[in-house]
Design an enzyme around this catalytic site. Structure first.
Site, mmCIF file in Angstrom:
data_model
loop_
_atom_site.group_PDB
_atom_site.id
_atom_site.type_symbol
_atom_site.label_atom_id
_atom_site.label_comp_id
_atom_site.label_asym_id
_atom_site.label_seq_id
_atom_site.Cartn_x
_atom_site.Cartn_y
_atom_site.Cartn_z
ATOM 1 N N GLY A 41 72.603 -1.194 -19.612
ATOM 2 C CA GLY A 41 72.001 -1.481 -20.922
ATOM 3 C C GLY A 41 72.830 -2.329 -21.870
ATOM 4 O O GLY A 41 72.592 -2.312 -23.074
ATOM 5 N N SER A 42 73.797 -3.102 -21.326
ATOM 6 C CA SER A 42 74.629 -3.871 -22.265
ATOM 7 C C SER A 42 73.844 -5.019 -22.907
ATOM 8 O O SER A 42 74.075 -5.358 -24.072
ATOM 9 C CB SER A 42 75.900 -4.377 -21.584
ATOM 10 O OG SER A 42 75.602 -5.356 -20.626
ATOM 11 N N ARG A 66 53.538 1.956 -8.662
ATOM 12 C CA ARG A 66 53.701 0.907 -9.659
ATOM 13 C C ARG A 66 52.470 0.747 -10.543
ATOM 14 O O ARG A 66 52.597 0.589 -11.766
ATOM 15 C CB ARG A 66 54.058 -0.428 -8.992
ATOM 16 C CG ARG A 66 54.296 -1.509 -10.039
ATOM 17 C CD ARG A 66 54.865 -2.776 -9.472
ATOM 18 N NE ARG A 66 53.883 -3.552 -8.731
ATOM 19 C CZ ARG A 66 54.112 -4.767 -8.249
ATOM 20 N NH1 ARG A 66 55.305 -5.320 -8.420
ATOM 21 N NH2 ARG A 66 53.187 -5.409 -7.571
ATOM 22 N N MET A 91 65.069 -3.125 -12.998
ATOM 23 C CA MET A 91 65.134 -3.280 -11.542
ATOM 24 C C MET A 91 63.779 -3.147 -10.839
ATOM 25 O O MET A 91 63.736 -2.914 -9.638
ATOM 26 C CB MET A 91 66.143 -2.293 -10.949
ATOM 27 C CG MET A 91 67.567 -2.482 -11.470
ATOM 28 S SD MET A 91 68.162 -4.180 -11.324
ATOM 29 C CE MET A 91 68.517 -4.215 -9.574
ATOM 30 N N ILE A 108 59.844 -4.947 -10.218
ATOM 31 C CA ILE A 108 59.143 -6.232 -10.316
ATOM 32 C C ILE A 108 57.786 -6.015 -10.975
ATOM 33 O O ILE A 108 57.026 -5.122 -10.578
ATOM 34 C CB ILE A 108 58.997 -6.856 -8.915
ATOM 35 C CG1 ILE A 108 60.392 -7.199 -8.381
ATOM 36 C CG2 ILE A 108 58.122 -8.107 -8.951
ATOM 37 C CD1 ILE A 108 60.449 -7.369 -6.891
ATOM 38 N N LEU A 109 57.513 -6.815 -11.984
ATOM 39 C CA LEU A 109 56.223 -6.681 -12.673
ATOM 40 C C LEU A 109 55.129 -7.336 -11.837
ATOM 41 O O LEU A 109 55.318 -8.430 -11.295
ATOM 42 C CB LEU A 109 56.290 -7.349 -14.055
ATOM 43 C CG LEU A 109 57.326 -6.790 -15.036
ATOM 44 C CD1 LEU A 109 57.329 -7.607 -16.329
ATOM 45 C CD2 LEU A 109 57.064 -5.318 -15.347
ATOM 46 N N HIS A 162 69.298 -13.493 -16.083
ATOM 47 C CA HIS A 162 69.764 -13.428 -14.693
ATOM 48 C C HIS A 162 71.187 -13.981 -14.611
ATOM 49 O O HIS A 162 71.487 -15.021 -15.198
ATOM 50 C CB HIS A 162 68.809 -14.250 -13.819
ATOM 51 C CG HIS A 162 69.146 -14.164 -12.364
ATOM 52 N ND1 HIS A 162 68.909 -13.031 -11.611
ATOM 53 C CD2 HIS A 162 69.744 -15.059 -11.532
ATOM 54 C CE1 HIS A 162 69.336 -13.245 -10.378
ATOM 55 N NE2 HIS A 162 69.846 -14.456 -10.304
ATOM 56 N N ASP A 180 62.851 -14.096 -10.370
ATOM 57 C CA ASP A 180 63.834 -14.994 -10.985
ATOM 58 C C ASP A 180 63.346 -16.442 -10.982
ATOM 59 O O ASP A 180 64.110 -17.382 -10.707
ATOM 60 C CB ASP A 180 65.204 -14.858 -10.298
ATOM 61 C CG ASP A 180 65.734 -13.434 -10.386
ATOM 62 O OD1 ASP A 180 65.490 -12.784 -11.411
ATOM 63 O OD2 ASP A 180 66.375 -12.972 -9.427
ATOM 64 N N GLU A 186 76.129 -13.596 -21.313
ATOM 65 C CA GLU A 186 74.745 -13.098 -21.350
ATOM 66 C C GLU A 186 74.434 -12.516 -22.724
ATOM 67 O O GLU A 186 73.362 -12.751 -23.290
ATOM 68 C CB GLU A 186 74.537 -12.009 -20.281
ATOM 69 C CG GLU A 186 74.548 -12.529 -18.866
ATOM 70 C CD GLU A 186 74.220 -11.427 -17.856
ATOM 71 O OE1 GLU A 186 73.448 -10.519 -18.157
ATOM 72 O OE2 GLU A 186 74.759 -11.495 -16.735
HETATM 73 C C1 GRF Z 1 72.795 -8.360 -16.018
HETATM 74 O O1 GRF Z 1 73.781 -8.999 -15.258
HETATM 75 C C2 GRF Z 1 71.534 -9.169 -16.034
HETATM 76 O O2 GRF Z 1 71.747 -10.544 -15.981
HETATM 77 C C3 GRF Z 1 70.834 -8.707 -14.777
HETATM 78 O O3 GRF Z 1 71.121 -7.337 -14.689
HETATM 79 C C4 GRF Z 1 72.339 -7.058 -15.385
HETATM 80 C C5 GRF Z 1 72.019 -6.020 -16.403
HETATM 81 O O4 GRF Z 1 73.149 -5.571 -17.093
HETATM 82 N N1 GRF Z 1 69.425 -9.007 -14.800
HETATM 83 P P1 GRF Z 1 73.019 -4.629 -18.344
HETATM 84 O O5 GRF Z 1 72.226 -3.401 -17.895
HETATM 85 O O6 GRF Z 1 72.290 -5.375 -19.419
HETATM 86 O O7 GRF Z 1 74.414 -4.267 -18.737
#
Ligand code: GRF
Length: 194
Positions: free
Chosen positions: A20-21, A70, A95, A97-98, A114, A150, A179
């Protein structure tokens, strides 16, 4: 999505499965004085995700969905999204896929982040593959979501140099740091160009 002009803030939902960062980076951005977003919903498929803690700490409505089927999960999400008047979805380490159905039903933009310079290295283990291929640069991409993994139009990218001493851990740290900066920037960019 409704025009931003004259509108105070856009209601945003963040979908996250793990650490969740990026979710946290978007929450911090949403709390800035001039931000144009209000995070009105957090969705997670994982009841161990840190997203739960962020939802509690920042008093953001939370939906935890069981993804064993789903189509059922997506129907629940769509219902909640309608209720919360969500006009933008940001996937942040989600994680699942929609489905095409979900994307069509939502009718507003969906963004994803991504950890590679798309279209290179779609899917998982991006840093491992970049190192194995002796790339000089890697980075991160924010893009619109379509029904392929992606894929979708690129909104913003940031390049990160790979040094001889880099490994998966150091790259992950460097890229993640970028990111957290480009996701809020990409959100602002699409809101003003929409
Ligand atoms: C990130 O590297 C993002 O690019 C990818 O999944 C990771 C998620 O990290 N889609 P976080 O949960 O936001 O820390």
């Amino acid at each position: 999505m409704a025009k931003l002009i004259g509108k105070k803030k856009i209601n945003v939902a963040i979908f996250a499965s793990g650490r969740g960062s990026n979710l946290f980076a978007l929450i911090k951005y949403s709390l800035k004085k001039n931000s144009k977003i209000k995070i009105n919903l957090i969705v997670s498929d994982n009841n161990k995700s840190k997203a739960l803690r962020y939802a509690r700490n920042f008093k953001i409505p939370l939906l935890i969905v069981n993804y064993s089927t789903r189509s059922t999960a997506e129907k629940k999400i769509l219902k909640k999204i309608k209720y919360q008047k969500i006009e933008l979805i940001c996937l942040a380490g989600f994680m699942k896929i929609l489905s095409k159905y979900f994307i069509k039903e939502f009718k507003h933009p969906i963004l994803n982040i991504h950890p590679s310079l798309l279209p290179k290295y779609k899917g998982l283990k991006t840093h491992e593959r970049a190192l194995m291929n002796k790339e000089k640069f890697t980075g991160c991409t924010v893009h619109f979501v379509n029904s392929k993994i992606d894929d979708g139009k690129i909104i913003l990218q940031k390049r990160v140099k790979i040094n001889a001493k880099d490994n998966v851990k150091t790259l992950n740290k460097k890229v993640l740091n970028e990111e957290h900066k480009i996701y809020p920037k990409a959100v602002t960019k699409i809101l003003f160009n929409y």
